[in-house]
Design an enzyme around this catalytic site. Structure first.
Site, short mmCIF file in Angstrom:
data_model
loop_
_atom_site.label_atom_id
_atom_site.label_comp_id
_atom_site.label_asym_id
_atom_site.label_seq_id
_atom_site.Cartn_x
_atom_site.Cartn_y
_atom_site.Cartn_z
N HIS A 242 10.35 11.04 -27.10
CA HIS A 242 9.44 11.65 -27.10
C HIS A 242 9.12 12.77 -26.91
CE1 HIS A 242 5.82 12.92 -24.60
NE2 HIS A 242 7.22 13.26 -24.10
N GLU B 78 11.88 19.75 -23.44
CA GLU B 78 10.55 19.85 -22.43
C GLU B 78 11.46 21.07 -21.45
OE1 GLU B 78 8.47 18.05 -21.93
OE2 GLU B 78 8.99 15.69 -22.71
N HIS C 24 1.88 13.05 -29.30
CA HIS C 24 1.41 11.85 -28.79
C HIS C 24 0.28 10.50 -30.32
CE1 HIS C 24 0.83 12.58 -24.38
NE2 HIS C 24 1.92 12.63 -24.92
N HIS D 65 2.09 18.21 -26.59
CA HIS D 65 2.10 16.72 -26.31
C HIS D 65 0.89 16.28 -26.83
CE1 HIS D 65 5.15 17.48 -23.56
NE2 HIS D 65 4.85 16.08 -22.67
N LYS E 162 4.01 11.96 -11.16
CA LYS E 162 3.88 11.14 -11.71
C LYS E 162 3.63 9.92 -12.20
CE LYS E 162 0.63 14.24 -15.25
NZ LYS E 162 0.77 15.05 -16.09
N ARG F 34 -1.19 22.83 -14.26
CA ARG F 34 -0.45 21.32 -14.55
C ARG F 34 -0.80 20.59 -16.47
NH1 ARG F 34 2.25 16.73 -10.80
NH2 ARG F 34 3.57 15.83 -12.51
N ASN G 122 1.79 20.11 -20.75
CA ASN G 122 1.65 18.90 -22.17
C ASN G 122 1.82 20.09 -23.12
OD1 ASN G 122 1.16 16.54 -20.90
ND2 ASN G 122 -0.69 17.18 -19.69
N ARG H 252 0.58 -1.07 0.31
CA ARG H 252 0.39 0.34 0.52
C ARG H 252 0.75 1.22 -0.46
NH1 ARG H 252 -3.25 -3.02 3.82
NH2 ARG H 252 -5.31 -4.14 2.25
N GLU I 23 -3.26 17.68 -11.65
CA GLU I 23 -3.22 18.46 -12.69
C GLU I 23 -5.11 18.79 -13.29
OE1 GLU I 23 -1.27 16.52 -15.75
OE2 GLU I 23 -3.20 16.89 -17.18
N LYS J 65 8.97 23.87 -12.67
CA LYS J 65 8.42 22.75 -12.25
C LYS J 65 7.98 22.69 -10.88
CE LYS J 65 6.94 18.12 -13.36
NZ LYS J 65 6.56 16.67 -14.35
P1 NAD Z 1 14.18 6.37 -20.82
O1 NAD Z 1 14.30 5.97 -19.64
O2 NAD Z 1 13.81 5.15 -21.26
O3 NAD Z 1 16.11 6.84 -21.07
C1 NAD Z 1 16.81 6.43 -22.63
C2 NAD Z 1 18.00 5.47 -22.83
O4 NAD Z 1 19.12 6.28 -21.95
C3 NAD Z 1 17.74 4.44 -22.41
O5 NAD Z 1 18.33 3.62 -23.47
C4 NAD Z 1 18.33 4.78 -20.53
O6 NAD Z 1 19.11 3.62 -20.37
C5 NAD Z 1 19.33 5.61 -21.18
N1 NAD Z 1 20.42 6.03 -19.99
C6 NAD Z 1 19.36 7.03 -19.15
N2 NAD Z 1 20.28 7.58 -17.92
C7 NAD Z 1 21.76 7.48 -19.20
C8 NAD Z 1 23.24 8.28 -18.85
N3 NAD Z 1 23.20 8.93 -18.06
N4 NAD Z 1 23.98 8.26 -19.67
C9 NAD Z 1 23.69 7.14 -20.89
N5 NAD Z 1 23.14 6.44 -21.04
C10 NAD Z 1 21.56 6.53 -20.13
O7 NAD Z 1 13.74 7.59 -21.56
P2 NAD Z 1 13.55 9.69 -21.02
O8 NAD Z 1 13.43 10.47 -21.90
O9 NAD Z 1 14.05 9.17 -19.63
O10 NAD Z 1 12.25 9.13 -20.06
C11 NAD Z 1 11.29 8.57 -20.94
C12 NAD Z 1 10.08 7.99 -20.27
O11 NAD Z 1 9.72 9.55 -18.96
C13 NAD Z 1 8.89 7.68 -20.64
O12 NAD Z 1 8.61 6.52 -20.44
C14 NAD Z 1 7.68 9.19 -20.62
O13 NAD Z 1 6.45 8.45 -20.02
C15 NAD Z 1 7.92 9.66 -19.01
N6 NAD Z 1 8.06 10.94 -18.49
C16 NAD Z 1 7.06 11.35 -17.59
C17 NAD Z 1 6.89 11.90 -16.74
C18 NAD Z 1 6.24 12.47 -15.45
O14 NAD Z 1 6.21 13.66 -14.92
N7 NAD Z 1 5.62 10.69 -14.53
C19 NAD Z 1 7.66 13.53 -17.59
C20 NAD Z 1 8.08 13.28 -18.83
C21 NAD Z 1 8.63 11.97 -19.85
N1 GLY Z 2 4.98 16.26 -17.67
C1 GLY Z 2 4.21 16.35 -17.41
C2 GLY Z 2 3.56 16.65 -15.79
O1 GLY Z 2 4.52 15.67 -14.65
O2 GLY Z 2 2.79 17.11 -14.76
#
Ligand code: NAD
Ligand code: GLY
Length: 348
Positions: free
Chosen positions: A251, A175, A238, A234, A133, A227, A231, A111, A223, A213
């Site tokens: 992305h 971003e 998407h 986005h 998130k 918030r 997007n 939980r 949101e 942020k």
């Molecule tokens: P990712 O986590 O897939 O990382 C991208 C690549 O970089 C991967 O292959 C990873 O292994 C590699 N990597 C990571 N750190 C590294 C480093 N220091 N050196 C070399 N390689 C490295 O992608 P991302 O762009 O970090 O994240 C995308 C994800 O984040 C998506 O799933 C998206 O939905 C999510 N996201 C979430 C939020 C939120 O608010 N929670 C906001 C934006 C995006």
């Molecule tokens: N990346 C969008 C949010 O955190 O709301």
């Protein structure tokens, strides 16, 4: 330079430390979750900084395609087999994929237990690791299963970005540009003036992005209003990611194109000047980010907007800049205007 910002939401508050990683002290068991690539680069360093009675490591496969229930079950199995209890902490060591999964797994384990973010991509440092998130993908779409679960702390060390591939770096810059256009004209001017290839400017820009942020999350954790402005770009991104099967663009790259599409719509509605749209495009392109996408079928592209979580109840939510440094949310944009704007991106 080390800076600590505070996320303050009604039921909790937590620090976001930006600067060189220091000692990481925990009173109870810790489970570090990472992937083979990031663990290969940074696990040793983290273990050397970590003090906890028991430390375990759980490695999940790398990539968005593993951001699914199977990986969550694996993380939970690691937690159960090492007998984590409600005082234990999970640590997310990786990019946004790891951060979102560990946030979700820790949110449902017994939980809900604590978790800490150590984001290692620029995108995760400036966006995904802050704000709570969390979630995973399923056959119906991206991030459709999850919960709001805030970390206990976020540790951002810009030095880990040294090993990040340039395209991944650019995706994070998109971003940052998003935050600047929506919320801070001075930050936009800073990004125009300073290249982010020096650690000094990069750190300043990360601090600025996290501060923006933090302000948004503090005002609207779940949101229900402002918030949603995060997007920006986005709604279009998407659709582009879906049409290209999540394989062609990162992305942040799709967001870059989406920003240009949102800007074209904002210009058509008289909210943004052409010169401002050009300045935003030029900044994106200076980081080799894509800014155009050839749409085959404008009607089909429009219909795909309804795949978005925010548009599922049949109104499409557009996040549109009102000049640089201001933004509005619009659900009332006539379909004809959207189709006309999209037709400028039509494949010839
Ligand atoms: P990712 O986590 O897939 O990382 C991208 C690549 O970089 C991967 O292959 C990873 O292994 C590699 N990597 C990571 N750190 C590294 C480093 N220091 N050196 C070399 N390689 C490295 O992608 P991302 O762009 O970090 O994240 C995308 C994800 O984040 C998506 O799933 C998206 O939905 C999510 N996201 C979430 C939020 C939120 O608010 N929670 C906001 C934006 C995006
Ligand atoms: N990346 C969008 C949010 O955190 O709301």
């Amino acid at each position: 330079m080390t800076e600590t910002l505070l996320i303050q939401i009604p039921h909790t508050a937590y620090p976001v430390h930006i600067g060189s990683l220091g000692a990481l002290n925990f009173k109870h068991k810790v489970l570090i979750v990472s992937n083979p690539k990031v663990a290969g680069l940074y696990l040793k360093q983290i273990l050397s900084l970590l003090k906890a009675p028991e430390v375990y490591v759980c490695i999940v496969p790398d990539g968005e395609s593993y951001k699914n229930m199977q990986s969550i079950e694996y993380i939970l199995e690691c937690a159960f087999s090492h007998r984590l209890d409600r005082k234990s902490t999970m640590i997310a060591l990786g990019g946004g994929v790891i951060g979102d999964m560990v946030g979700f797994a820790s949110g449902i384990y017994q939980r809900g237990i604590d978790f800490v973010q150590i984001p290692t991509t620029l995108l995760a440092q400036v966006d995904a690791s802050v704000g709570g998130k969390t979630g995973i993908n399923n056959a119906f779409g991206k991030n459709l299963i999850g919960l709001f679960h805030q970390p206990k702390a976020v540790y951002i060390d810009p030095a880990v970005l040294d090993t990040l591939p340039p395209r991944e770096f650019g995706a994070g810059v998109a971003e940052m540009i998003k935050m600047a256009v929506c919320f801070d004209a001075q930050f936009f001017a800073f990004l125009q003036k300073h290249r982010l290839d020096s650690i000094k400017h990069l750190t300043q820009a990360i601090i600025k992005s996290v501060a923006i942020k933090a302000r948004i999350v503090n005002a609207d954790e779940k949101e229900s209003g402002i918030r949603a402005a995060l997007n920006y770009g986005h709604t279009f991104a998407h659709v582009i990611e879906h049409l290209t099967h999540y394989t062609h663009f990162l992305h942040g790259e799709a967001v870059s194109i989406g920003i240009c599409m949102a800007n074209a719509l904002a210009c058509a509605l008289g909210l943004l000047e052409e010169k401002q749209a050009q300045d935003i495009r030029a900044l994106l392109e200076s980081y080799n980010l894509p800014t155009s996408f050839a749409i085959k079928d404008v009607e089909a592209f429009y219909e795909k907007f309804f795949l978005d979580k925010k548009s599922m109840d049949s109104k499409i939510m557009f996040v549109l800049p009102r000049g640089i440094g201001d933004v509005c949310l619009r659900e009332d944009v006539p379909k004809e205007i959207v189709l006309k704007v999209l037709s400028h991106f039509k494949q010839s």
